[in-house]
Write an enzyme that holds these catalytic residues in place. Structure first.
Site, PDB file in Angstrom:
ATOM      1  N   GLU A 164       0.906  -1.421   0.404  1.00 32.04           N
ATOM      2  CA  GLU A 164       0.012  -0.303   0.272  1.00 32.04           C
ATOM      3  C   GLU A 164       1.096   1.216  -0.435  1.00 32.04           C
ATOM      4  O   GLU A 164       0.645   2.225   0.999  1.00 32.04           O
ATOM      5  CB  GLU A 164      -0.913  -0.321   1.138  1.00 32.04           C
ATOM      6  CG  GLU A 164      -2.049  -0.794   1.195  1.00 32.04           C
ATOM      7  CD  GLU A 164      -2.710  -1.308   2.112  1.00 32.04           C
ATOM      8  OE1 GLU A 164      -3.149  -0.223   2.985  1.00 32.04           O
ATOM      9  OE2 GLU A 164      -3.829  -2.156   2.394  1.00 32.04           O
ATOM     10  N   GLU A 368      -4.876  -8.717   0.267  1.00 27.10           N
ATOM     11  CA  GLU A 368      -5.697  -8.521   1.972  1.00 27.10           C
ATOM     12  C   GLU A 368      -7.209  -8.395   1.802  1.00 27.10           C
ATOM     13  O   GLU A 368      -7.459  -7.659   0.665  1.00 27.10           O
ATOM     14  CB  GLU A 368      -4.983  -7.303   1.980  1.00 27.10           C
ATOM     15  CG  GLU A 368      -4.024  -7.552   3.281  1.00 27.10           C
ATOM     16  CD  GLU A 368      -3.821  -5.680   3.220  1.00 27.10           C
ATOM     17  OE1 GLU A 368      -4.405  -5.677   4.643  1.00 27.10           O
ATOM     18  OE2 GLU A 368      -2.454  -5.477   3.971  1.00 27.10           O
TER      19      GLU A 368
END
Ligand code: BGP
Length: 468
Positions: A164, A368
């Site tokens: 991220e 995720e």
């Protein structure tokens, strides 16, 4: 069968959120070790000092993974455990620790998916040259990643370069929610540019070293919806797509920043600090997959009347952003919300996978996906979490629909296998299949308990997604 034979049913974690042993056996401090110790930075001033003590209990956890039938486990390496000051001297004990974790996973039939960087920059690099703001970080990151390939490359077939990048740059340099707690758009662009260069160099080196595994970044993808069909809302959504999504994913895949985002940035009075040779570094670094961390969608409007009600159980940002004049995040009345007011929107996962497939013709790895919720440990050691099962089931069905639509998905990592430390939400926001008995105030014995969802995912894996 929708899911291919080698589809990976997996789970994910990150070093700072599970390991503990913050300064044990030669590990140097990371920026999170420092940041979480400053009053008010995290929820109830929680830290990952002990976390769930994976450093000492990894064998028990991996045995539980094996019992569940987990096929792959995504975890990250703490840079400062391997190189305590980020560069130079190796910490042999730290290097050996990850050899042991990888070997133990493999011995239990579990494929390691290794994240090179999940936000815990060595603090020494923050002090030496302001971390991601210093150009030196590009080469230091690259040298660290190369060391990991040399050490573990023959055993690891899946690498995630960065977790991220969009979140750690936005929260760290714009929203004052992560270290170094800044609100400076130009600094954000600079940190992000260095991360892009580091990512590209790392992918190229992995290939140049002759490995045949797969490598790619993980992007926090919250697909945007327009609040209404009013043209100004649709244009606001288009701007958000450019600056919140394509700005990262296009750069990864095309090796160049997207035209419209760059123009918008210039119109706001900022610039990407490109230096001579940078364009070449970015080129030809197309990843093997796009890692997708999917939790929720985002709804965009030109002006906002109803913003999302803040949850009281987290640390909030009040920082303004220059993009606020172009688009705002609005509430979405069509979806349910979690206890932390995150949108529950399985269709958003299907939309995410379709958008990536049609824009990039690239496989995805869902790196995720999960539900943060309060759980109750019953007196008999059981934990009944039907809400988590319902959440994951709906998302697996959305993923299946996306595969039927034509998307290639390599695997599905739930977040998370064990309960763990949540950066801004302490320990009460639980994500795991395995309950870890600790809370913000008390570490207790960190005992592990299998939740109902543990057995449910066991069935999902055993039937390759057919029973759920
Ligand atoms: C992602 C991070 C994870 C994890 C997850 C859940 O953004 O990659 O590290 O924390 O979000 O978020 P939270 O812990 O804030 O609920």
């Amino acid at each position: 069968m929708t899911f291919q034979k080698d589809f990976l049913w997996a789970s994910a974690s990150a070093a700072y959120q599970i390991e503990g042993a913050a300064l044990t056996n030669g590990k140097g401090p990371s920026i999170w070790d420092i940041y979480s110790h400053v009053e008010g930075n995290t929820f109830k001033n929680t830290t990952g000092d002990v976390a769930i003590d994976f450093y000492h209990r990894f064998l028990e956890d991996i045995q539980l993974m094996k019992e569940q039938g987990l096929q792959a486990y995504r975890f990250s390496i703490a840079w400062s455990r391997v190189l305590p000051t980020g560069t130079g001297n190796r910490n042999e004990e730290g290097i050996a620790f990850y050899h042991t974790v990888i070997d133990t996973l493999l011995a239990h039939g579990i494929e390691p998916i290794v994240t090179i960087y999940h936000w815990d920059l060595p603090n020494a690099l923050q002090e030496a040259y302001e971390g991601w703001l210093g150009r030196e970080v590009v080469d230091d990151f690259h040298a660290y990643a190369t060391l990991l390939f040399e050490e573990y490359g023959s055993k690891v077939n899946y690498w995630v370069t960065m977790n991220e990048q969009n979140i750690f740059t936005s929260l760290g340099y714009l929203q004052k929610l992560h270290p170094p707690k800044m609100n400076d758009f130009q600094a954000f662009l600079r940190a992000n540019h260095h991360a892009n260069l580091a990512n590209a160099k790392t992918i190229k080196t992995y290939r140049a070293m002759g490995f045949h595994g797969k490598i790619g970044p993980s992007f926090a993808y919250s697909p945007a919806y327009a609040k209404s069909c009013a043209p100004e809302d649709v244009l606001a959504m288009e701007d958000a797509l450019e600056l919140e999504n394509w700005f990262w994913m296009d750069t990864y895949v095309n090796g160049a920043y997207p035209i419209l985002a760059v123009r918008k940035i210039e119109q706001m009075g900022y610039h990407i600090p490109m230096m001579e040779g940078d364009a070449e570094i970015l080129q030809d670094s197309r990843p093997d997959f796009m890692g997708v961390n999917y939790y929720q969608t985002t709804t965009i409007a030109k002006e906002v009347e109803a913003s999302i009600k803040p949850s009281g159980n987290t640390v909030q940002s009040t920082a303004q952003r220059p993009t606020d004049t172009w688009y705002r995040v609005s509430d979405n009345p069509y979806v349910q919300k979690t206890d932390w007011n995150w949108m529950i929107d399985p269709s958003g996962l299907r939309i995410a996978l379709r958008r990536i497939t049609s824009r990039y013709q690239l496989p995805t790895l869902i790196s995720e996906n999960g539900l943060g919720a309060y759980d109750t440990l019953e007196a008999d050691g059981s934990v009944h979490d039907p809400y988590r099962i319902a959440f994951l089931k709906a998302h697996i069905e959305a993923m299946e629909a996306a595969i039927a639509d034509g998307c290639e998905v390599l695997g599905y990592c739930t977040w998370s296998f064990q309960d763990l430390f949540s950066w801004l939400n302490g320990y009460a926001k639980r994500y795991g299949f395995v309950y870890v008995d600790r809370d913000e105030e008390n570490e207790r014995e960190l005992k592990r308990y299998k939740k109902d969802s543990f057995y449910w995912y066991q069935r999902v894996i055993a039937t390759n997604g057919q029973e759920r």
